[in-house]
Design a protein around this motif. Structure first.
Motif, mmCIF file in Angstrom:
data_model
loop_
_atom_site.group_PDB
_atom_site.id
_atom_site.type_symbol
_atom_site.label_atom_id
_atom_site.label_comp_id
_atom_site.label_asym_id
_atom_site.label_seq_id
_atom_site.Cartn_x
_atom_site.Cartn_y
_atom_site.Cartn_z
ATOM 1 N N PHE A 168 -1.977 3.088 11.477
ATOM 2 C CA PHE A 168 -0.726 2.347 11.313
ATOM 3 C C PHE A 168 -0.806 1.010 12.057
ATOM 4 O O PHE A 168 -1.478 0.898 13.091
ATOM 5 C CB PHE A 168 0.454 3.179 11.824
ATOM 6 C CG PHE A 168 0.677 4.439 11.025
ATOM 7 C CD1 PHE A 168 1.491 4.436 9.911
ATOM 8 C CD2 PHE A 168 0.047 5.628 11.371
ATOM 9 C CE1 PHE A 168 1.689 5.581 9.161
ATOM 10 C CE2 PHE A 168 0.240 6.781 10.636
ATOM 11 C CZ PHE A 168 1.064 6.766 9.522
ATOM 12 N N LYS A 169 -0.067 0.024 11.514
ATOM 13 C CA LYS A 169 -0.091 -1.327 12.080
ATOM 14 C C LYS A 169 1.317 -1.794 12.459
ATOM 15 O O LYS A 169 2.301 -1.447 11.800
ATOM 16 C CB LYS A 169 -0.703 -2.312 11.077
ATOM 17 C CG LYS A 169 -2.145 -2.011 10.716
ATOM 18 C CD LYS A 169 -2.669 -2.981 9.677
ATOM 19 C CE LYS A 169 -4.110 -2.668 9.304
ATOM 20 N NZ LYS A 169 -4.644 -3.596 8.273
ATOM 21 N N CYS A 170 1.365 -2.597 13.511
ATOM 22 C CA CYS A 170 2.626 -3.180 13.975
ATOM 23 C C CYS A 170 2.395 -4.685 14.206
ATOM 24 O O CYS A 170 1.352 -5.069 14.765
ATOM 25 C CB CYS A 170 3.085 -2.506 15.270
ATOM 26 S SG CYS A 170 4.626 -3.171 15.934
ATOM 27 N N ILE A 192 4.440 -0.570 6.738
ATOM 28 C CA ILE A 192 4.270 0.680 5.987
ATOM 29 C C ILE A 192 3.773 0.298 4.602
ATOM 30 O O ILE A 192 4.475 -0.380 3.838
ATOM 31 C CB ILE A 192 5.584 1.477 5.909
ATOM 32 C CG1 ILE A 192 6.070 1.816 7.331
ATOM 33 C CG2 ILE A 192 5.402 2.750 5.101
ATOM 34 C CD1 ILE A 192 7.401 2.516 7.383
ATOM 35 N N ILE A 193 2.548 0.705 4.288
ATOM 36 C CA ILE A 193 1.887 0.230 3.075
ATOM 37 C C ILE A 193 2.419 0.878 1.796
ATOM 38 O O ILE A 193 2.219 0.346 0.703
ATOM 39 C CB ILE A 193 0.368 0.452 3.177
ATOM 40 C CG1 ILE A 193 0.056 1.946 3.354
ATOM 41 C CG2 ILE A 193 -0.221 -0.345 4.341
ATOM 42 C CD1 ILE A 193 -1.430 2.274 3.359
ATOM 43 N N SER A 194 3.054 2.023 1.904
ATOM 44 C CA SER A 194 3.515 2.721 0.697
ATOM 45 C C SER A 194 4.754 3.547 1.013
ATOM 46 O O SER A 194 4.952 4.010 2.141
ATOM 47 C CB SER A 194 2.410 3.622 0.156
ATOM 48 O OG SER A 194 2.879 4.436 -0.893
ATOM 49 N N ASP A 195 5.566 3.740 -0.035
ATOM 50 C CA ASP A 195 6.765 4.582 0.128
ATOM 51 C C ASP A 195 6.403 6.056 0.290
ATOM 52 O O ASP A 195 7.225 6.857 0.742
ATOM 53 C CB ASP A 195 7.679 4.415 -1.090
ATOM 54 C CG ASP A 195 8.288 3.019 -1.166
ATOM 55 O OD1 ASP A 195 8.360 2.361 -0.108
ATOM 56 O OD2 ASP A 195 8.664 2.594 -2.275
ATOM 57 N N ALA A 236 6.802 8.388 6.964
ATOM 58 C CA ALA A 236 7.163 7.741 8.231
ATOM 59 C C ALA A 236 8.355 6.813 8.028
ATOM 60 O O ALA A 236 8.527 6.209 6.965
ATOM 61 C CB ALA A 236 5.980 6.966 8.783
ATOM 62 N N THR A 237 9.170 6.681 9.067
ATOM 63 C CA THR A 237 10.317 5.762 9.072
ATOM 64 C C THR A 237 10.311 4.990 10.386
ATOM 65 O O THR A 237 9.896 5.499 11.426
ATOM 66 C CB THR A 237 11.648 6.531 8.934
ATOM 67 O OG1 THR A 237 11.730 7.510 9.978
ATOM 68 C CG2 THR A 237 11.750 7.219 7.584
#
Length: 280
Positions: A76-78, A46-49, A53-54
């Motif tokens: 999004f990346k995993c 998660i690139i930013s607060d 998303a959680t």
């Protein structure tokens, strides 16, 4: 799409499902990431607060819950590690907006033409099929699409000119959206209650009564000299003009001129006769 920073075996792969999610802007979505190796512990990056998303991690499985889909955060990346080697996978969200159907004017008049439009905004790679229907009849298809200036959005639209005599009319727009094997159908309905046409009466033209022209006879008598010796003699033309005015009769100009000349000649003869006759 798969990203790797080292060579790994085919069995050591990171999977994200769904692979090509087709989702509505503003809605929520859950993405699942898993690793095929037993030691892999996938985690979402998660690139930013500020990203809505959680993530929930459980050994070889991790779930990313996105509370609100936006255009700003649509990729999004995993990542996971198997045998000390890092593997990375990403997923692109293919978004679309609410389907809209509108009429212009909003309250059409029965028997008069109005314009119907149906449109949707989608990710540029999404294929769009739109159909505009009146009851069960298709009245417009084959949408026209246009990219936004930044290229992040595609707007597709169909339109039709309609006219109805009914007091009630139902229209529907149907969209079929597709990206790869993912497909989604969306519908929007519009119920119209055309207003009855008002009967318009032609404006009444108000005309003023004609102005009675000034008697020419009255104007002509102003040039006739009046004899001071016979003040009791009234101008014949004036008498005729007065009587004509009372009776609503307009005397023609030639008649008035002849009468005036006769008066002048008669007065002249009277004056000459009186002058030549010997005094008594």
């Amino acid at each position: 799409m798969l990203y790797k920073d080292s060579v790994v075996s085919a069995s050591e792969v990171v999977h994200i499902t769904p692979e090509k999610p087709l989702v509505k802007l503003g809605s929520s979505l859950a993405l699942s990431c898993s690793a095929s190796c037993l030691t892999g512990k996938p985690t979402w990056i998660i690139i930013s607060d500020s990203v809505p998303a959680t993530a929930t991690n459980e050994n070889q499985h991790s779930v990313l819950t996105i509370s609100r889909i936006t255009r700003d955060y649509s990729r999004f990346k995993c990542e996971a590690k198997c045998g000390g080697k890092k593997m990375l996978a990403s997923v692109q969200l293919y978004y679309f907006s609410d389907l809209s159907i509108t009429a212009d004017p909003k309250e059409p008049v029965s028997g008069q033409q109005f314009q119907l439009k149906c449109g949707v905004d989608v990710h540029p790679e999404v294929e769009v099929d739109l159909k505009l229907k009146h009851e069960e009849t298709v009245i417009a298809a084959e949408p026209l699409c246009k990219l936004s200036e930044d290229g992040s959005l595609k707007h597709c639209e169909v339109s039709a000119a309609e006219r109805t005599e009914a007091t009630r009319a139902r229209y529907q727009c149907k969209a079929t959206l597709q990206i790869g094997s993912s497909q989604h159908n969306e519908t929007a309905d519009l119920q119209l209650n055309p207003k009855a046409a008002r009967s318009v009466k032609p404006p009444v033209k108000v005309t003023s009564p004609p102005t009675e022209p000034q008697s020419t006879a009255a104007m002509s008598t102003e040039t006739v000299p009046v004899q001071t010796e016979r003040p009791h003699v009234q101008s014949t033309a004036a008498i005729i003009a007065a009587q004509s005015s009372k009776q609503g009769v307009i005397i023609s100009v030639p008649v008035v001129i002849l009468v005036s000349l006769a008066i002048v000649v008669g007065m002249f003869c009277y004056w000459k006769k009186r002058k030549t006759s010997p005094p008594q």
